[in-house]
Enzyme design. Structure first.
Site, short mmCIF file in Angstrom:
data_model
loop_
_atom_site.label_atom_id
_atom_site.label_comp_id
_atom_site.label_asym_id
_atom_site.label_seq_id
_atom_site.Cartn_x
_atom_site.Cartn_y
_atom_site.Cartn_z
CB ALA A 158 -0.90 -0.01 1.22
N GLY A 181 2.59 7.35 -1.01
CA GLY A 181 3.41 8.43 -1.55
C GLY A 181 4.36 9.01 -0.54
CG ASP A 230 6.99 6.05 7.20
OD1 ASP A 230 8.21 6.16 7.38
OD2 ASP A 230 6.15 6.71 7.83
CG LEU A 244 -6.03 2.60 -1.63
CD1 LEU A 244 -6.70 2.24 -0.31
CD2 LEU A 244 -6.53 1.70 -2.75
CB CYS A 257 -8.82 5.20 6.93
SG CYS A 257 -8.05 5.09 5.29
N GLY A 307 3.50 0.55 5.43
CA GLY A 307 4.59 1.26 6.08
C GLY A 307 4.31 1.65 7.51
CB CYS A 351 -5.78 12.29 4.24
SG CYS A 351 -7.19 11.14 4.24
#
Length: 404
Positions: free
Chosen positions: A23, A26, A29, A49, A117, A141, A214
Site C-alpha cells: 500500500a 506516496g 514509509d 488509493l 480508514c 509502512g 487527509c
C-alpha cells in the site's frame, strides 16, 4: 519431515516466487517498504488509493493521499521498477470514513478517522484486492510489528521505536487480517527509514510526514462537518455542572472533552469541557478535577488476544489501556457487563472522550502485544464511597507472556 523454510516476511517460498502488494501512500514509509521488499527479491506490486477529491489538496503540506502523493508513489514505483496501480476508492472512503467522521462529531464524539480508514478501507477493501492479485501478503509502512506465535497465528506488537508506534490506530485489525498483513518497518526508527530511502535513491527520502486529516486539506475539520451535518453548527449554551448558563457557542463541533482554550467565556479559574450534550446543544464545563474518569463503557470491541474474548475476560481481565494515541497505557480491568464490555481504570484518566479508541495491551511499555480494543461510548467517575475497582492490583497487572 523437514519444516519449510520461511523468507524474511515469515512466508513459505523464495522471495522471487512470492508476490507482495504494498500500500503506497506516496510517503517515505510506504515507499521505503516497497523498495526494501523489491531489493530482497520479492515480486512487488504497488497500489495507491485515491480516497477523495484531491484537487484542493495538491499543494497542501501535511495531507496524505493527495494529488502530489499519488505522483510521488508513481515516481517511486518507476524508480524501483515495480508495477503501480491507482485505484479509485472515493465512494467507499466517503461512505465509510468521511460520512461517519461527520456523524460522530454531530453526536458529540471526537472520532479517529485513521482507525476507520485502516479498518474499512485498507485492511478490508484493499486487502481483498491484494488477494485477487494473487499476493501472499499485503505490506504497509506502519510502525508496528507482527510476530508469529507458537500455534502459528500472529500477534500485533508495538513498534520498537515508541515515538513512532502506530498500534493505537490498528487495534481493529482482525486475526484473519493479521495473518495476511506484514509491517517491515516495525523494528526500525524513522531516521533508519529515511537513510534506507536515500540508499535506494527515492525522491521522497526527506519528504515531510503527514500531519493533518487527509480529507481536510484546509486543516479546518469543522468545514467538513458543517457541510455534511449542519446541525452540528447550531448555536447553544455553555453551562457549568449545575446547569447555569455561562455563555453561548456556535456549534458543539467546535469542542472536545478536555478542551480548555477557545471556550469564549470569562472565569476566575480554568474551565474545561467535561461533556457535550448534542440533544440540547449544551457544552458542559467545569474544573479539571471533574475530568477524571474511572469507568469506560465500550462499543465495537475487537479482540486479538488469546482464546475468545468472553473466555479471556472471565470475571475480569487485568491489562493496560491507552485512551488516546498520545497517552501512555494505564493499568485497568476489562469486564463483561450487561451484554457489553467496560474498562475500570486503576488510577483514572483525564479527558476520556467518546469516539476515541480504548486500546488493550499486555504491558505498559516496550514491544507490548496489542490485545484488541474498542471505541469509547461513555465514561463516568468512580461512585463516591464505593470502590469500582474492588480487588484491583496494587502493582502492574500480571498477564501471560505472549512471546512465541
Amino acid at each position: 519431515m523437514t519444516a519449510a523454510m520461511l523468507n524474511s516476511l515469515d512466508l513459505e517460498g523464495r522471495p522471487q516466487d512470492t508476490r507482495i502488494v504494498v500500500a503506497m501512500s506516496g510517503g517515505v514509509d510506504s515507499s521505503t517498504t516497497a523498495a526494501l521488499l523489491k531489493s530482497e527479491g520479492y515480486d512487488v506490486v504497488g497500489i495507491t488509493l485515491q480516497l477523495y477529491d484531491h484537487g484542493a489538496a495538491i499543494h497542501r503540506k501535511g495531507a496524505c493521499c493527495a494529488g502530489q502523493d499519488i505522483h510521488d508513489a508513481r515516481a517511486v514505483a518507476d524508480r524501483i521498477g515495480i508495477p503501480h496501480y491507482v485505484l479509485d476508492y472515493e465512494s467507499r472512503f466517503q461512505e465509510s470514513v468521511i460520512d461517519s467522521f461527520a456523524a460522530s462529531y454531530a453526536t458529540g464524539e471526537t472520532p479517529v478517522p485513521c482507525i476507520e480508514c485502516n479498518r474499512s478501507i485498507k485492511f478490508r477493501d484493499l486487502l481483498s484486492t491484494a488477494r485477487e492479485l494473487g499476493a501472499s501478503a499485503l505490506a504497509t509502512g506502519h510502525y508496528v510489528s507482527s510476530r508469529r506465535l507458537t500455534d502459528g497465528s500472529r500477534a500485533l506488537v508495538c513498534a520498537s521505536d515508541a515515538d513512532r508506534d502506530q498500534s493505537y490506530f490498528l487495534f481493529a485489525t482482525t486475526r484473519d487480517q493479521l495473518d495476511y498483513l506484514r509491517f517491515p518497518l516495525g523494528d526500525m526508527t524513522k531516521p533508519q527509514t529515511r537513510e534506507l530511502a536515500r540508499k535506494f535513491g527515492l525522491s521522497v527520502a526527506d519528504k515531510h510526514d503527514s500531519q493533518d486529516i487527509c480529507f481536510v486539506p484546509t486543516g479546518r475539520y469543522t468545514d467538513v462537518v458543517g457541510r455534511l451535518k449542519p446541525n452540528a453548527m447550531d448555536p447553544g449554551d455553555i453551562v457549568d455542572l449545575d446547569g447555569r448558563v455561562l455563555g453561548k457557542h456556535q456549534g458543539i463541533v467546535h469542542f472536545t472533552v478536555g478542551q480548555r482554550r477557545g471556550l469564549g467565556i470569562a472565569s476566575s479559574a480554568p474551565l474545561y469541557v467535561l461533556r457535550l450534550e448534542p440533544s440540547s446543544r449544551r457544552v458542559v464545563v467545569g474544573p479539571r478535577e471533574a475530568l477524571r474518569m474511572d469507568r469506560i463503557v465500550l462499543r465495537d470491541v475487537n479482540w486479538i488476544g488469546d482464546n475468545s474474548l468472553d473466555l479471556a475476560v472471565g470475571d475480569g481481565l487485568e491489562l493496560f489501556v491507552r485512551v488516546r494515541s498520545t497517552r501512555r497505557p494505564q493499568p485497568a480491568w476489562l469486564r463483561a457487563v450487561d451484554g457489553g464490555y467496560q474498562v475500570e481504570l486503576v488510577a483514572g484518566e483525564d479527558g476520556v472522550s467518546p469516539g476515541q479508541a480504548c486500546v488493550f495491551y499486555d504491558a505498559p511499555a516496550g514491544q507490548a502485544r496489542v490485545l484488541g480494543g474498542g471505541f469509547i461510548k461513555s465514561a463516568t467517575p468512580r461512585t463516591a464511597g464505593k470502590s469500582a475497582l474492588r480487588g484491583a492490583p496494587a502493582s502492574r497487572p500480571q498477564v501471560a507472556d505472549v512471546r512465541g
